[in-house]
Motif scaffolding. Structure first.
Motif, PDB file in Angstrom:
ATOM      1  N   VAL A  11       0.793  -1.248   0.029  1.00  0.00           N
ATOM      2  CA  VAL A  11       0.134  -0.004   0.061  1.00  0.00           C
ATOM      3  C   VAL A  11       1.080   1.277   0.064  1.00  0.00           C
ATOM      4  O   VAL A  11       0.572   2.239  -0.588  1.00  0.00           O
ATOM      5  CB  VAL A  11      -1.015  -0.020   1.022  1.00  0.00           C
ATOM      6  N   TYR A  36       2.550   1.810  -3.375  1.00  0.00           N
ATOM      7  CA  TYR A  36       1.527   2.103  -4.211  1.00  0.00           C
ATOM      8  C   TYR A  36       1.208   3.805  -4.106  1.00  0.00           C
ATOM      9  O   TYR A  36       1.160   4.335  -5.013  1.00  0.00           O
ATOM     10  CB  TYR A  36       0.254   1.353  -4.110  1.00  0.00           C
ATOM     11  N   ALA A  37       1.140   4.072  -2.656  1.00  0.00           N
ATOM     12  CA  ALA A  37       0.900   5.459  -2.598  1.00  0.00           C
ATOM     13  C   ALA A  37       1.914   6.318  -3.019  1.00  0.00           C
ATOM     14  O   ALA A  37       1.675   7.412  -3.497  1.00  0.00           O
ATOM     15  CB  ALA A  37       0.472   5.774  -0.962  1.00  0.00           C
ATOM     16  N   ALA A  83      -3.889   1.513  -4.357  1.00  0.00           N
ATOM     17  CA  ALA A  83      -3.502   1.560  -2.830  1.00  0.00           C
ATOM     18  C   ALA A  83      -4.682   1.638  -1.964  1.00  0.00           C
ATOM     19  O   ALA A  83      -4.763   0.878  -0.765  1.00  0.00           O
ATOM     20  CB  ALA A  83      -2.685   2.893  -2.715  1.00  0.00           C
TER      21      ALA A  83
END
Length: 590
Positions: A525, A528-529, A537
């Protein structure tokens, strides 16, 4: 039938962490410390291995919750003849070991069943139980070796090796029991004032949690996670245990069952970072003081983990009389990984202490020399192979993640000198840091895919590599990281969640398989962010938060097929990475 892990609630007094099932049975209780022998061990066996049940007969749970910002547990029950509510808690940080359980009839009439089975020594001992009179009250007292357990409350009748009773309650009536640990050679302690203890416990938790800063769509999950991290911190020593349990399996029926009731330097350092970001500097300093005591001395004696008070000897053995959770054997106490060399540990500690320093906490006459000692340990063992972040029990390797963490440790030492004016061998550390960087980018990168590899001598994917940009070694959007993420997604994704590594690759030296490791997915996550993949995310974050128990607790792993949490519970690593992921999403949104 095995109770699902997600059906358990954690109670907390900052010394230990009992688990109470949705059915009203305390199936796990170690007193007086997290790592003490359990007196209730039904979690890893059967009720005859020790448990304490309080529940309305033919009762159905209609609601169960923690009072906001606390570990005061409330459960609402419905029976064919009435409703009842239980309140369960441990007085927080009062220097005693008491467990309070109250049940009140709300409407109609209910019959309350109580089944108490003292089984000290993880179910291996049958104690001497007798009635005693102490401080003007009649009590039930169980003694086995060094431990004694004093029960105050309505009288329970003996029935073989158990005690129990059935109690009729009408609306407005209540029953309260208090279980207290004491050394067996001591006189029973005075009874507590239950109402005052409940109020002071609420005040303690509210005072702590009200100082925590959280915001955004994941604020509730972050807040509970930070509370869990506090609950796993010993109030007196500052040691942070990885989990309050042992041998909850990574695979039902398998042998990947480990004791997590100890203080890993790595997990504790990452917990410190999470607390710092959310305003808990004092708790972080408490942990630093624990660290100084635990690792003081010759740097060659550095361990990856210690006992709650800094104990060094944590020998691993098996409890063959227990059938194990979901028939998963062996049941282990102690942890043989304490003997391992894990080259990444100093790096994680140095990163956390650097963040404490950057937060304005000055080094003292002890803390900086200790960090220098730890970096001496790094330089002395610079070429040594290790067992890696995941404590592989196979052959040692040069794990890429470990080498990056060694680089990070040296980097933070260099920054301490250049940015904070501390004394140290700047030229030596700089030379070694730069050599490590060149080595990692030469030997730890797959020449075909362009991504980082698990070890220098294989091309396996490993989710630990997601931590590389967290150290500053490369950017999150560095092409080598993007290639690494693609490799991890391809080889380690199972039903939308990440495995740590492929157990079939033969690296870890343990039979069997495991389920997706929640911390790894939280790292994804964050990745991704940081690289603009916000839809993915957010979607993954929603999935992961949805894996938590109804009370917001996370285990180590999650079985996406059965929908069950697996591994030790609740797990500090899962909760601290939830906090990191939420912070990354919030930063990306801003």
């Amino acid at each position: 039938m095995t109770t699902p892990i997600s059906d358990y609630a954690l109670l907390a007094d900052l010394h230990t962490g009992p688990l109470v099932s949705r059915a009203g049975s305390i199936d796990w209780l170690c007193l007086p410390r997290f790592d003490s022998d359990a007196v209730f061990t039904a979690l890893l066996g059967t009720p005859d291995d020790g448990r304490w049940l309080i529940a309305p007969r033919r009762g159905e749970v209609v609601d169960r919750w923690y009072e906001e910002g606390t570990f005061v547990l409330r459960t609402r029950w419905r029976t064919p003849t009435g409703e009842a509510e239980t309140v369960e808690f441990m007085p927080a940080s009062d220097g005693r070991a008491d467990l309070v359980r109250e049940i009140r009839c709300i409407t109609g009439e209910v019959t309350v069943d109580v089944d108490l089975r003292f089984r000290p020594a993880y179910g291996a001992a049958t104690p001497w139980v007798r009635k005693v009179r102490a401080h003007g009250q009649q009590c039930l007292m169980a003694i086995a070796g060094p431990d004694a357990y004093v029960l105050r409350g309505p009288h329970l009748e003996p029935d073989g090796a158990r005690h129990g009773g059935a109690f009729a309650l009408s609306a407005g009536q209540s029953l309260t029991w208090v279980l207290t640990w004491t050394p067996s050679h001591a006189e029973p302690p005075a009874p507590i004032d239950v109402d005052a203890a409940l109020e002071s416990t609420r005040e303690y938790w509210h005072d702590w949690s009200d100082r925590v800063t959280t915001q955004g769509p994941w604020a509730e999950a972050v807040h509970r996670s930070l509370l869990v991290l506090r609950a796993l911190t010993h109030a007196d020593t500052g040691g942070i245990v990885a989990a309050p349990t042992t041998s909850l399996p990574e695979e039902a029926g398998g042998e990947r069952n480990w004791d997590y009731r100890f203080c890993w330097l790595r997990d504790s350092a990452l917990t410190l970072q999470a607390l710092l970001v959310h305003g808990r500097t004092r708790g972080a300093l408490h942990w630093r003081n624990w660290l100084l005591r635990a690792v003081a001395g010759d740097p060659e004696d550095l361990q990856i983990m210690y006992g709650v008070a800094g104990e060094r000897s944590l020998p691993e053995r098996t409890l063959d009389h227990l059938v194990g959770y979901a028939d998963s054997r062996p049941v282990r106490i102690g942890n043989g990984a304490v003997e391992q060399f894990q080259a990444d540990v100093v790096g994680e500690v140095m990163i956390a202490l650097a963040e404490l320093r950057d937060a304005g906490i000055d080094e003292d006459a002890f803390s900086w020399p200790l960090q220098r000692n730890m970096l001496t340990y790094v330089t002395t063992h610079a070429d040594r192979k290790d067992q890696g972040l995941w404590e592989m029990r196979g052959d040692p390797h040069h794990f890429t993640h470990s080498r990056v963490m060694m680089w990070a440790g040296l980097d933070r030492g260099i920054r301490a000198i250049s940015e904070h004016g501390l004394a140290g061998p700047l030229e030596e550390w700089t030379r070694m840091r730069d050599e490590l960087r060149d080595e990692i980018l030469t030997r730890g990168v797959n020449s075909v895919t362009g991504g980082f590899t698990q070890t220098y001598d294989n091309t396996e994917a490993d989710a630990s590599l997601l931590q590389i940009p967290q150290t500053g070694f490369v950017a999150y959007d560095d092409p080598r990281m993007l290639a690494t993420v693609a490799h991890i997604e391809r080889d380690l994704m199972r039903d939308g969640l990440l495995l740590r590594y492929r157990t079939t690759a033969g690296t870890d030296g343990v039979a069997g398989d495991e389920h997706p490791f929640l911390a790894c997915s939280f790292w994804l996550v964050e990745q991704y962010a940081k690289t603009g993949r916000m839809d993915e995310a957010v979607s993954l974050m929603e999935r992961l938060v949805g894996c938590a128990s109804p009370l917001g607790l996370l285990a180590e792993e999650y079985d996406p097929v059965s929908g069950q949490l697996m591994g030790n519970f609740p797990q500090a690593f899962s909760h601290l990475t939830l906090v990191r992921a939420a912070d990354a999403l919030a930063a990306a949104t801003r």
